[in-house]
Scaffold this motif. Structure first.
Motif, PDB file in Angstrom:
ATOM      1  N   ILE A 111       0.837  -1.207   0.000  1.00 59.67           N
ATOM      2  CA  ILE A 111       0.000   0.000   0.000  1.00 59.67           C
ATOM      3  C   ILE A 111       0.871   1.255   0.000  1.00 59.67           C
ATOM      4  O   ILE A 111       0.601   2.222  -0.728  1.00 59.67           O
ATOM      5  CB  ILE A 111      -0.949  -0.014   1.210  1.00 59.67           C
ATOM      6  CG1 ILE A 111      -2.050  -1.062   1.006  1.00 59.67           C
ATOM      7  CG2 ILE A 111      -1.579   1.359   1.434  1.00 59.67           C
ATOM      8  CD1 ILE A 111      -2.938  -1.270   2.214  1.00 59.67           C
ATOM      9  N   LEU A 112       1.927   1.256   0.799  1.00 60.64           N
ATOM     10  CA  LEU A 112       2.815   2.418   0.839  1.00 60.64           C
ATOM     11  C   LEU A 112       3.495   2.636  -0.511  1.00 60.64           C
ATOM     12  O   LEU A 112       3.640   3.780  -0.969  1.00 60.64           O
ATOM     13  CB  LEU A 112       3.864   2.231   1.938  1.00 60.64           C
ATOM     14  CG  LEU A 112       3.343   2.316   3.379  1.00 60.64           C
ATOM     15  CD1 LEU A 112       4.464   2.022   4.369  1.00 60.64           C
ATOM     16  CD2 LEU A 112       2.748   3.691   3.660  1.00 60.64           C
ATOM     17  N   LEU A 165      -6.307  -3.329  -2.237  1.00 66.18           N
ATOM     18  CA  LEU A 165      -5.377  -3.588  -1.136  1.00 66.18           C
ATOM     19  C   LEU A 165      -5.967  -3.145   0.202  1.00 66.18           C
ATOM     20  O   LEU A 165      -5.788  -3.815   1.226  1.00 66.18           O
ATOM     21  CB  LEU A 165      -4.056  -2.864  -1.397  1.00 66.18           C
ATOM     22  CG  LEU A 165      -3.184  -3.440  -2.517  1.00 66.18           C
ATOM     23  CD1 LEU A 165      -2.080  -2.458  -2.886  1.00 66.18           C
ATOM     24  CD2 LEU A 165      -2.580  -4.777  -2.107  1.00 66.18           C
ATOM     25  N   ARG A 166      -6.672  -2.026   0.194  1.00 65.93           N
ATOM     26  CA  ARG A 166      -7.276  -1.527   1.439  1.00 65.93           C
ATOM     27  C   ARG A 166      -8.313  -2.507   1.979  1.00 65.93           C
ATOM     28  O   ARG A 166      -8.333  -2.814   3.177  1.00 65.93           O
ATOM     29  CB  ARG A 166      -7.920  -0.160   1.193  1.00 65.93           C
ATOM     30  CG  ARG A 166      -8.530   0.480   2.437  1.00 65.93           C
ATOM     31  CD  ARG A 166      -9.363   1.689   2.062  1.00 65.93           C
ATOM     32  NE  ARG A 166     -10.565   1.302   1.351  1.00 65.93           N
ATOM     33  CZ  ARG A 166     -11.706   0.959   1.949  1.00 65.93           C
ATOM     34  NH1 ARG A 166     -11.791   0.940   3.267  1.00 65.93           N
ATOM     35  NH2 ARG A 166     -12.763   0.634   1.229  1.00 65.93           N
ATOM     36  N   ARG A 167      -9.178  -3.000   1.089  1.00 67.83           N
ATOM     37  CA  ARG A 167     -10.205  -3.943   1.537  1.00 67.83           C
ATOM     38  C   ARG A 167      -9.576  -5.207   2.113  1.00 67.83           C
ATOM     39  O   ARG A 167     -10.003  -5.706   3.160  1.00 67.83           O
ATOM     40  CB  ARG A 167     -11.138  -4.295   0.373  1.00 67.83           C
ATOM     41  CG  ARG A 167     -12.083  -3.180  -0.038  1.00 67.83           C
ATOM     42  CD  ARG A 167     -13.253  -3.738  -0.834  1.00 67.83           C
ATOM     43  NE  ARG A 167     -12.796  -4.451  -2.015  1.00 67.83           N
ATOM     44  CZ  ARG A 167     -12.714  -3.917  -3.226  1.00 67.83           C
ATOM     45  NH1 ARG A 167     -13.060  -2.652  -3.412  1.00 67.83           N
ATOM     46  NH2 ARG A 167     -12.304  -4.631  -4.257  1.00 67.83           N
ATOM     47  N   GLU A 168      -8.554  -5.721   1.423  1.00 71.06           N
ATOM     48  CA  GLU A 168      -7.921  -6.951   1.906  1.00 71.06           C
ATOM     49  C   GLU A 168      -7.176  -6.704   3.214  1.00 71.06           C
ATOM     50  O   GLU A 168      -7.177  -7.561   4.107  1.00 71.06           O
ATOM     51  CB  GLU A 168      -6.953  -7.487   0.847  1.00 71.06           C
ATOM     52  CG  GLU A 168      -6.350  -8.839   1.180  1.00 71.06           C
ATOM     53  CD  GLU A 168      -7.389  -9.938   1.290  1.00 71.06           C
ATOM     54  OE1 GLU A 168      -7.123 -10.932   2.004  1.00 71.06           O
ATOM     55  OE2 GLU A 168      -8.470  -9.809   0.673  1.00 71.06           O
ATOM     56  N   LEU A 222      -7.954  -4.476   5.559  1.00 72.74           N
ATOM     57  CA  LEU A 222      -8.933  -4.361   6.642  1.00 72.74           C
ATOM     58  C   LEU A 222      -9.487  -5.729   7.026  1.00 72.74           C
ATOM     59  O   LEU A 222      -9.672  -6.028   8.214  1.00 72.74           O
ATOM     60  CB  LEU A 222     -10.070  -3.427   6.217  1.00 72.74           C
ATOM     61  CG  LEU A 222      -9.702  -1.946   6.063  1.00 72.74           C
ATOM     62  CD1 LEU A 222     -10.899  -1.150   5.579  1.00 72.74           C
ATOM     63  CD2 LEU A 222      -9.183  -1.380   7.374  1.00 72.74           C
ATOM     64  N   ARG A 223      -9.760  -6.566   6.020  1.00 70.87           N
ATOM     65  CA  ARG A 223     -10.270  -7.904   6.310  1.00 70.87           C
ATOM     66  C   ARG A 223      -9.231  -8.719   7.082  1.00 70.87           C
ATOM     67  O   ARG A 223      -9.557  -9.409   8.055  1.00 70.87           O
ATOM     68  CB  ARG A 223     -10.651  -8.599   5.003  1.00 70.87           C
ATOM     69  CG  ARG A 223     -11.245  -9.981   5.196  1.00 70.87           C
ATOM     70  CD  ARG A 223     -12.006 -10.447   3.974  1.00 70.87           C
ATOM     71  NE  ARG A 223     -11.238 -10.282   2.755  1.00 70.87           N
ATOM     72  CZ  ARG A 223     -11.597  -9.490   1.749  1.00 70.87           C
ATOM     73  NH1 ARG A 223     -12.692  -8.764   1.830  1.00 70.87           N
ATOM     74  NH2 ARG A 223     -10.860  -9.406   0.658  1.00 70.87           N
ATOM     75  N   THR A 224      -7.981  -8.630   6.662  1.00 68.22           N
ATOM     76  CA  THR A 224      -6.915  -9.360   7.351  1.00 68.22           C
ATOM     77  C   THR A 224      -6.713  -8.835   8.764  1.00 68.22           C
ATOM     78  O   THR A 224      -6.515  -9.609   9.711  1.00 68.22           O
ATOM     79  CB  THR A 224      -5.602  -9.241   6.557  1.00 68.22           C
ATOM     80  OG1 THR A 224      -5.803  -9.752   5.230  1.00 68.22           O
ATOM     81  CG2 THR A 224      -4.486 -10.023   7.218  1.00 68.22           C
ATOM     82  N   ALA A 225      -6.762  -7.516   8.922  1.00 67.00           N
ATOM     83  CA  ALA A 225      -6.570  -6.925  10.250  1.00 67.00           C
ATOM     84  C   ALA A 225      -7.692  -7.344  11.200  1.00 67.00           C
ATOM     85  O   ALA A 225      -7.446  -7.621  12.381  1.00 67.00           O
ATOM     86  CB  ALA A 225      -6.503  -5.404  10.140  1.00 67.00           C
ATOM     87  N   ARG A 226      -8.929  -7.404  10.696  1.00 65.33           N
ATOM     88  CA  ARG A 226     -10.043  -7.838  11.558  1.00 65.33           C
ATOM     89  C   ARG A 226      -9.844  -9.279  12.019  1.00 65.33           C
ATOM     90  O   ARG A 226     -10.070  -9.607  13.191  1.00 65.33           O
ATOM     91  CB  ARG A 226     -11.372  -7.695  10.806  1.00 65.33           C
ATOM     92  CG  ARG A 226     -11.888  -6.279  10.711  1.00 65.33           C
ATOM     93  CD  ARG A 226     -13.351  -6.260  10.298  1.00 65.33           C
ATOM     94  NE  ARG A 226     -13.549  -6.880   8.998  1.00 65.33           N
ATOM     95  CZ  ARG A 226     -13.527  -6.219   7.846  1.00 65.33           C
ATOM     96  NH1 ARG A 226     -13.313  -4.914   7.842  1.00 65.33           N
ATOM     97  NH2 ARG A 226     -13.731  -6.843   6.700  1.00 65.33           N
ATOM     98  N   ARG A 227      -9.429 -10.138  11.102  1.00 65.91           N
ATOM     99  CA  ARG A 227      -9.212 -11.540  11.477  1.00 65.91           C
ATOM    100  C   ARG A 227      -8.067 -11.672  12.482  1.00 65.91           C
ATOM    101  O   ARG A 227      -8.160 -12.452  13.439  1.00 65.91           O
ATOM    102  CB  ARG A 227      -8.914 -12.362  10.225  1.00 65.91           C
ATOM    103  CG  ARG A 227     -10.099 -12.487   9.280  1.00 65.91           C
ATOM    104  CD  ARG A 227      -9.705 -13.174   7.995  1.00 65.91           C
ATOM    105  NE  ARG A 227     -10.837 -13.336   7.091  1.00 65.91           N
ATOM    106  CZ  ARG A 227     -10.745 -13.808   5.854  1.00 65.91           C
ATOM    107  NH1 ARG A 227      -9.561 -14.161   5.373  1.00 65.91           N
ATOM    108  NH2 ARG A 227     -11.823 -13.923   5.101  1.00 65.91           N
ATOM    109  N   ALA A 228      -6.995 -10.916  12.250  1.00 67.77           N
ATOM    110  CA  ALA A 228      -5.856 -10.991  13.169  1.00 67.77           C
ATOM    111  C   ALA A 228      -6.246 -10.491  14.556  1.00 67.77           C
ATOM    112  O   ALA A 228      -5.866 -11.087  15.574  1.00 67.77           O
ATOM    113  CB  ALA A 228      -4.683 -10.186  12.612  1.00 67.77           C
ATOM    114  N   ARG A 229      -7.009  -9.394  14.606  1.00 67.62           N
ATOM    115  CA  ARG A 229      -7.435  -8.879  15.913  1.00 67.62           C
ATOM    116  C   ARG A 229      -8.387  -9.844  16.607  1.00 67.62           C
ATOM    117  O   ARG A 229      -8.359  -9.983  17.838  1.00 67.62           O
ATOM    118  CB  ARG A 229      -8.098  -7.513  15.737  1.00 67.62           C
ATOM    119  CG  ARG A 229      -7.125  -6.380  15.476  1.00 67.62           C
ATOM    120  CD  ARG A 229      -7.788  -5.036  15.712  1.00 67.62           C
ATOM    121  NE  ARG A 229      -8.926  -4.842  14.827  1.00 67.62           N
ATOM    122  CZ  ARG A 229      -8.856  -4.279  13.627  1.00 67.62           C
ATOM    123  NH1 ARG A 229      -7.688  -3.861  13.170  1.00 67.62           N
ATOM    124  NH2 ARG A 229      -9.938  -4.121  12.885  1.00 67.62           N
ATOM    125  N   ALA A 230      -9.244 -10.515  15.829  1.00 73.99           N
ATOM    126  CA  ALA A 230     -10.153 -11.487  16.437  1.00 73.99           C
ATOM    127  C   ALA A 230      -9.370 -12.631  17.067  1.00 73.99           C
ATOM    128  O   ALA A 230      -9.693 -13.095  18.172  1.00 73.99           O
ATOM    129  CB  ALA A 230     -11.125 -12.021  15.390  1.00 73.99           C
TER     130      ALA A 230
END
Length: 224
Positions: A41-42, A175-178, A180-188
């Motif tokens: 993303i960067l 990339l943003r959608r993926e 965010l989805r990955t971050a939600r799963r990792a935080r869960a």
């Protein structure tokens, strides 16, 4: 934090340990995926900002040239001025996959290589002096002038830059959608599932220790 209701047996404890090991491995994968996506993303953002800077420069030059052309021809006459030939856009490269996310690569278009836009000087009055000549037969009679020709040359690169910005925007959105989805799963996993599983493991381990102590007391009682 809830604790699963599991019959405390050694096999159940081993199954929970194996489940936690798999869950921890999944969390490590998601965490690494977050880092890779953030890095991509960067990189895409830097490319987008560079392209946007080129767009802003090209647009300012084109608008300044347009003001001169309108001053020379007027809106109506400039509206029937001969159009530029179709722009040949560079073919986008084959999409590459970044952990399952399609990222389209577009060849860069350096501003200095685009005819009609000076790389450093953004003065529309630097247009080459052209002789006035009538338009092709069968078309409306419009004289070619330095102002109009320079205006057309300055607007020519804008579609290519706009297409590149659109491609980069699409890449960033995917990339943003993926991410965010990955971050939600990792935080869960990190904040809910792993702590819950750890609590269940501690409860089962405590229950097994109590059963062992009870069994030891029962054996000593029978021995007496």
């Amino acid at each position: 934090m809830s604790v699963r209701e599991i019959i405390p047996t050694q096999s159940a404890y081993l199954e929970l340990k194996a489940e936690r090991a798999g869950m921890q491995e999944g969390y490590r994968f998601l965490d690494e995926k977050r880092l890779i996506l953030a890095s991509e993303i960067l990189a895409q953002l830097r490319d987008y900002e560079d392209t946007m800077a080129r767009w802003n420069q090209a647009q300012s030059v084109a608008l300044a040239a347009l003001r001169l052309a309108v001053g020379r021809h007027g809106i109506e006459e400039l509206g029937i001025y001969p159009a530029s030939p179709p722009t040949d856009f560079p073919s986008p490269g084959a999409p590459r996959s970044v952990l399952g996310v399609a990222v389209v690569s577009v060849p860069p278009a350096p501003l200095a290589e685009i005819p009609g836009i000076p790389a450093k000087a953004a003065d529309p009055r630097a247009a080459p002096v052209l002789e006035q000549q009538p338009q092709q037969a069968g078309a409306a009679t419009v004289l070619r002038t330095p102002e109009a020709e320079h205006c057309r040359a300055c607007f020519a690169p804008l579609p290519q830059l706009a297409a590149r910005l659109a491609t980069l925007t699409g890449n960033l959105e995917r990339l943003r959608r993926e991410y965010l989805r990955t971050a939600r799963r990792a935080r869960a996993l990190e904040d809910v599932l792993l702590p819950e599983l750890d609590a269940t493991l501690r409860a089962v381990d405590t229950a097994l220790e109590e059963l062992e102590r009870e069994e030891a007391v029962r054996v000593r009682t029978l021995a007496v």
